[in-house]
Design an enzyme around this catalytic site. Sequence first.
Site, short mmCIF file in Angstrom:
data_model
loop_
_atom_site.label_atom_id
_atom_site.label_comp_id
_atom_site.label_asym_id
_atom_site.label_seq_id
_atom_site.Cartn_x
_atom_site.Cartn_y
_atom_site.Cartn_z
CB SER A 113 43.86 73.93 57.62
OG SER A 113 44.64 72.81 58.00
CE LYS A 189 41.76 70.71 60.23
NZ LYS A 189 41.95 71.71 59.16
#
Length: 337
Positions: A113, A189
């Site tokens: 990701s 993230k």
Amino acid sequence: MGDLVIGARGAGEPEGSGGRTAQSTESGQPSEPTDGHGGHGEGGLPEGGAGEQPAADQPQLPDVPEDVQEKPGGERKQRSFWKELPILIGIALVLALVIKTFFVQAFSIPSASMEQTLKIGDRVLVDKLTPWFGAKPDRGDVVVFHDPGGWLGDGETAQQSSNPVVRGIQDALSFIGLMPAANEKDLIKRVIGVAGDTVECQGNGPLTVNGVALNEPYVYTPGMTPPNPCGGTPFGPVKVPPNAIWVMGDHRNDSLDSRFHQDQPPTKTEPGGGFVSVNDVVGRAFVVAWPVNNWATLPVPSTFNQKGISAEGLVPPALGVVGTMPVALWLRRKRRN
């Protein structure tokens, strides 16, 4: 008459040899007889002298362990390396545990990701110290945070070996922070918006924060030419609530980030709506430490330093205008009078 010394210790004679007699050999004559009690005369003591304290009544020195006994030259005997080794290992483990708890912790990247910034199998070091002093995540930071609830997929957790020996080593290393624990439910993230920000991405982009377009060279969207900052999932505008952040992965079309959890209801501890509570943030990742050929720092991209991107930047001028209005009205009335 020969010289007779009773109860007196010579300069080189060790303590505790009381009752020993020394005869002078200067005259070569035998010493005077005693009365059988170890002294001269009836009292058993020499004239003008005193008998030595019996050896049994003298204070005993404590036994000194062999490994710290002094050598004849005055040097202490060195402690055995094998005796010191467990102590050194114990100190190292305690220090590692303290560092993991309060300073820096290593985390493994289990998913794609955050490609190409972070790749599967990379180990990043996360700063856990600054949050203790009130530091909060800022735009552009790469942060590790606890799962707000239902964000993690099966492939985004650390996998544990089926070998019991290897599993035991993994558990030990994860305890001191050198490896991620298999039961850790943490994500990594990039912070896009902080409290008060308005974030939006429509069509093919660009991604905007408070109306300012971001230039994101780190975005990775394979199969999309040119790279699509929205990752095929447009959203917004959304406004970040207090004590929360909006996060997105750099691999925009392979990251289940804030965009995909906007239907999450709020709870007592979570803001919901795809936002992440600041209290869930473990710390900021600042370097890729392993493998060596992937070593790199993780600075904040310069696009987040653009003028006008900060929603807080509008507050001081507004407060200045509000604060000067009463003064201006007072001056106007004074001139009229």
